[in-house]
Design a protein around this motif. Structure first.
Motif, PDB file in Angstrom:
ATOM      1  N   LYS A 143       0.849  -1.188   0.000  1.00 21.64           N
ATOM      2  CA  LYS A 143       0.000   0.000   0.000  1.00 21.64           C
ATOM      3  C   LYS A 143       0.888   1.242   0.000  1.00 21.64           C
ATOM      4  O   LYS A 143       1.569   1.519   0.987  1.00 21.64           O
ATOM      5  CB  LYS A 143      -0.921   0.002   1.218  1.00 21.64           C
ATOM      6  CG  LYS A 143      -1.964   1.108   1.217  1.00 21.64           C
ATOM      7  CD  LYS A 143      -2.922   0.931   2.378  1.00 21.64           C
ATOM      8  CE  LYS A 143      -4.065   1.926   2.318  1.00 21.64           C
ATOM      9  NZ  LYS A 143      -5.031   1.735   3.429  1.00 21.64           N
ATOM     10  N   ALA A 144       0.910   1.975  -1.114  1.00 20.86           N
ATOM     11  CA  ALA A 144       1.694   3.207  -1.210  1.00 20.86           C
ATOM     12  C   ALA A 144       0.827   4.341  -0.682  1.00 20.86           C
ATOM     13  O   ALA A 144       0.114   5.005  -1.429  1.00 20.86           O
ATOM     14  CB  ALA A 144       2.122   3.463  -2.651  1.00 20.86           C
ATOM     15  N   GLY A 152      10.451   1.260  -5.662  1.00 20.75           N
ATOM     16  CA  GLY A 152      10.202  -0.166  -5.761  1.00 20.75           C
ATOM     17  C   GLY A 152       9.544  -0.682  -4.498  1.00 20.75           C
ATOM     18  O   GLY A 152       9.677  -0.107  -3.417  1.00 20.75           O
ATOM     19  N   ALA A 153       8.785  -1.770  -4.630  1.00 23.90           N
ATOM     20  CA  ALA A 153       8.150  -2.413  -3.476  1.00 23.90           C
ATOM     21  C   ALA A 153       8.191  -3.925  -3.663  1.00 23.90           C
ATOM     22  O   ALA A 153       7.282  -4.641  -3.251  1.00 23.90           O
ATOM     23  CB  ALA A 153       6.722  -1.924  -3.319  1.00 23.90           C
ATOM     24  N   GLY A 219      -0.818   1.738  -5.762  1.00 22.68           N
ATOM     25  CA  GLY A 219      -1.429   3.018  -5.435  1.00 22.68           C
ATOM     26  C   GLY A 219      -1.743   3.121  -3.964  1.00 22.68           C
ATOM     27  O   GLY A 219      -1.213   2.373  -3.133  1.00 22.68           O
ATOM     28  N   LYS A 220      -2.645   4.053  -3.617  1.00 22.04           N
ATOM     29  CA  LYS A 220      -2.963   4.315  -2.217  1.00 22.04           C
ATOM     30  C   LYS A 220      -3.889   3.277  -1.610  1.00 22.04           C
ATOM     31  O   LYS A 220      -4.091   3.255  -0.394  1.00 22.04           O
ATOM     32  CB  LYS A 220      -3.590   5.710  -2.079  1.00 22.04           C
ATOM     33  CG  LYS A 220      -2.628   6.843  -2.367  1.00 22.04           C
ATOM     34  CD  LYS A 220      -3.267   8.197  -2.086  1.00 22.04           C
ATOM     35  CE  LYS A 220      -2.263   9.320  -2.315  1.00 22.04           C
ATOM     36  NZ  LYS A 220      -2.841  10.655  -2.020  1.00 22.04           N
ATOM     37  N   LEU A 221      -4.494   2.453  -2.444  1.00 22.75           N
ATOM     38  CA  LEU A 221      -5.286   1.335  -1.942  1.00 22.75           C
ATOM     39  C   LEU A 221      -4.412   0.091  -1.883  1.00 22.75           C
ATOM     40  O   LEU A 221      -3.473  -0.066  -2.660  1.00 22.75           O
ATOM     41  CB  LEU A 221      -6.495   1.078  -2.841  1.00 22.75           C
ATOM     42  CG  LEU A 221      -7.451   2.257  -3.071  1.00 22.75           C
ATOM     43  CD1 LEU A 221      -8.629   1.817  -3.913  1.00 22.75           C
ATOM     44  CD2 LEU A 221      -7.916   2.853  -1.763  1.00 22.75           C
ATOM     45  N   THR A 222      -4.725  -0.804  -0.963  1.00 17.64           N
ATOM     46  CA  THR A 222      -3.926  -2.020  -0.810  1.00 17.64           C
ATOM     47  C   THR A 222      -4.007  -2.867  -2.074  1.00 17.64           C
ATOM     48  O   THR A 222      -5.096  -3.158  -2.576  1.00 17.64           O
ATOM     49  CB  THR A 222      -4.426  -2.831   0.391  1.00 17.64           C
ATOM     50  OG1 THR A 222      -4.300  -2.041   1.578  1.00 17.64           O
ATOM     51  CG2 THR A 222      -3.598  -4.096   0.553  1.00 17.64           C
ATOM     52  N   SER A 417       7.528   8.161   1.050  1.00 10.39           N
ATOM     53  CA  SER A 417       7.582   7.440   2.317  1.00 10.39           C
ATOM     54  C   SER A 417       6.280   6.682   2.555  1.00 10.39           C
ATOM     55  O   SER A 417       5.320   6.785   1.789  1.00 10.39           O
ATOM     56  CB  SER A 417       7.820   8.429   3.466  1.00 10.39           C
ATOM     57  OG  SER A 417       6.745   9.358   3.540  1.00 10.39           O
ATOM     58  N   ASP A 418       6.259   5.924   3.650  1.00  3.54           N
ATOM     59  CA  ASP A 418       5.070   5.237   4.155  1.00  3.54           C
ATOM     60  C   ASP A 418       4.515   4.193   3.181  1.00  3.54           C
ATOM     61  O   ASP A 418       3.299   4.077   3.020  1.00  3.54           O
ATOM     62  CB  ASP A 418       3.981   6.255   4.514  1.00  3.54           C
ATOM     63  CG  ASP A 418       4.350   7.072   5.745  1.00  3.54           C
ATOM     64  OD1 ASP A 418       5.244   6.629   6.489  1.00  3.54           O
ATOM     65  OD2 ASP A 418       3.762   8.142   5.957  1.00  3.54           O
TER      66      ASP A 418
END
Length: 583
Positions: A143-144, A152-153, A219-222, A417-418
């Protein structure tokens, strides 16, 4: 003038109140979301409480408790491939609940806390994963929370080592078996699947990259990422439970797992007399005697005749008989007046003007002559070196028997971040991975989606479509217009102004009220109060009068009092303390 001031102030107060209401409504929405960690209810949506899964797997991490005893942050350094600079893995890690569109209460995840930094953290698996003749399933959530412009994730499954994994030295040089997950930066937007394969002859490892990678959808959703590799060498990548890519380890990776059986003999060279020209000009060809290279491609049609109704003496256009010279036209200044032209009515059904004989294609035209191409009887084909057996050839028909996996790690660089990681599953059961997703992602994703729709509602149709009226809900009507105008203005400001007349009128009115208020203030400042006018009328001399003495006395007293206050220094308001409250 008094009425104008009252109207201006009334309009300004009304507009200010509307702005405050809209701003307060937006702040309330934002505050509710930002404080969602301390509230089980977000925007009227009840958040379910996280419950640890009872699913058993070689590795299952939900960061519920004791995560810091398992995960070790790296203290290693990393050399840049571009300019040779050395970077340290200074990115901080923490276990936190999501603060953007939370989907569950008490659901903690591993969070990369630092922006524009290298992060590296790893954990040992409770048991070594040996995938020989088994299905491998890798699944986790990303989740960004602050979005992602460049970062990268992806996850690395680290190769087991007899010496063990040196977690505090974990870096990009640490051997891994599989690298899987999203990577997004600029035009790059992909979900990696890379595995390292050992050459059984040389003993060297080579990275095998999936050729056609699916987009990350990060994106901002998981986002839920699942990798399934089966013992029949097929693989499948799922994103949010839906198929994103599939194929086989033997066909869809570059370079291929197995080298070619035959290779070019690099010692072979092309013979000097090798003929590669398949055709050439016929040396025996001769230009025919009747070939006229000077014949034009088009000639006049001598058989053409002028139509009977062709009017050669008539012009296609004539002066407009109804045109009249303007009264203010001066021949001396403007020149001779010439009436405008108009189509000749006689030419409506006939052609007018001089008749010209048309051109036609010249049947005798052949152009420049050249010899024709003929097959080369000595053609040997395109030369290529001969093939020889590949001395490095091997055949591994089961690359899914990966190198044994002893640890897991995230070694990433990100501008935002986060970035949150959660619900990591590594095992051999597709059913267990689906069950874990049902317990976690399938519950919170719809809740996250609903919150996103509340904060960023889709554009609505205009109020005159019957959805809402000012009489039914004045405040809702105004808020609806403002939201719609803002949404349209982000895409096309001119279109927004043209298609939202009420908001445009309100903005113009706001500017008008502001300008009117400015003029009012200027008028008050430049105008003479009534008392001042009376004083001006009674004072006829510069000599000191009784009134002047009283004014002078009051002014002197006020100045002395202000001077005493200045000597005492500025007054500092102290924040009340516990002692103050006790007193």
């Amino acid at each position: 003038m008094t009425r104008g001031i009252l109207l201006g102030l009334t309009g300004l107060i009304a507009l200010s109140t509307a702005v405050i209401v809209v701003h307060a409504h937006s702040e309330e929405t934002s505050d509710e979301l930002n404080n969602s960690q301390n509230n089980n209810n977000v925007q009227g949506i009840a958040l379910p409480v996280f419950k640890p899964s009872e699913i058993k797997a070689p590795f299952l991490e939900q960061f519920a408790y004791g995560w810091s005893d398992v995960w070790v942050a790296s203290n290693a350094t990393k050399a840049s491939l571009v300019d040779g600079d050395i970077f340290s893995y200074v990115g901080r890690w923490a276990a936190e609940e999501s603060h953007v569109y939370p989907g569950m209460k008490g659901d903690f995840g591993l969070v990369a806390k630092t922006s524009a930094a290298h992060h590296a953290i790893s954990a040992s698996l409770p048991e070594v994963v040996d995938n020989k003749d088994k299905t491998l399933v890798v699944q986790y959530e990303v989740k960004a929370q602050n979005g992602v412009d460049c970062g990268g994730a992806y996850m690395k499954l680290l190769t087991e080592s007899p010496k063990g994994v040196k977690f505090q030295e974990f870096s990009d040089e640490t051997p891994y078996t599989i690298m899987f997950g999203p990577d997004k930066c600029g035009v790059t937007d992909k979900t990696h699947f890379i595995f390292r394969h050992k050459n059984p002859i040389t003993g060297k490892y080579e990275e095998k990259h999936l050729q056609s990678t699916p987009p990350s959808k990060l994106g901002k959703l998981t986002t839920l990422y699942t990798l399934i590799v089966r013992p029949d060498q097929t693989f499948e990548i799922l994103i949010n439970g839906e198929a994103a890519s599939s194929g086989t380890l033997l066909e869809n990776f570059q370079p291929p797992v197995n080298p070619a059986k035959l290779i070019d003999d690099h010692t072979d060279t092309k013979p000097a007399d090798w003929v590669e020209e398949a055709m050439f000009l016929d040396p025996n060809a001769r230009k025919p005697e009747d070939w006229d290279e000077n014949a034009p491609p088009r000639i006049l049609d001598e058989n053409a005749t002028k139509p009977n109704d062709w009017l050669e003496d008539e012009s296609p256009e004539i002066p407009d008989p109804e045109a009249v010279k303007p009264d203010d036209w001066s021949d001396e200044e403007d020149g001779e007046w010439i009436p405008p032209s108009t189509p000749n009515p006689k030419c409506q059904n006939s052609e007018c003007g001089p008749w010209i004989r048309p051109f036609i294609a010249n049947s005798a035209y052949k152009g420049k002559w050249s010899a024709p191409m003929i097959d080369n009887p000595e053609y040997e084909g395109i030369w290529a070196p001969r093939k020889i057996p590949n001395p490095d050839y091997f055949e591994d028909l089961q690359p899914s028997n990966f190198e044994r996996i002893g640890a897991i790690g995230f070694e990433i660089w990100t501008m935002q971040s986060d970035i949150l990681f959660d619900n990591i599953y590594i095992g051999h059961s597709v059913e267990d991975a689906k069950a874990l997703a049902a317990e976690t992602w399938e519950i919170k994703y719809p809740i996250e989606k609903k919150q996103e729709e509340i904060v960023n509602p889709p554009p609505k149709s205009l109020p005159d479509d019957g959805q809402i009226t000012f009489k039914e809900d004045p405040l809702g009507f105004i808020l609806h217009l403002l939201r719609e105008f803002i949404a349209l203005a982000r895409e096309d400001p001119i279109y927004a102004l043209n298609n939202s007349p009420l908001v445009t009128f309100g903005l113009v009115g706001f500017v008008g009220v502001g300008a009117g208020l400015l003029l009012i203030v200027m008028g008050l400042m430049s105008g003479s109060p009534e008392g001042a006018s009376q004083v001006a009328q009674t004072k006829k001399t510069d000599s000191i009068t009784a009134d002047d003495k009283e004014v002078e006395k009051d002014t002197t007293t006020a100045t002395e009092e202000q001077s005493d206050k200045d000597k005492e220094g500025p007054v500092v308001q102290r924040k009340p303390t516990v002692a103050d409250s006790d007193e």
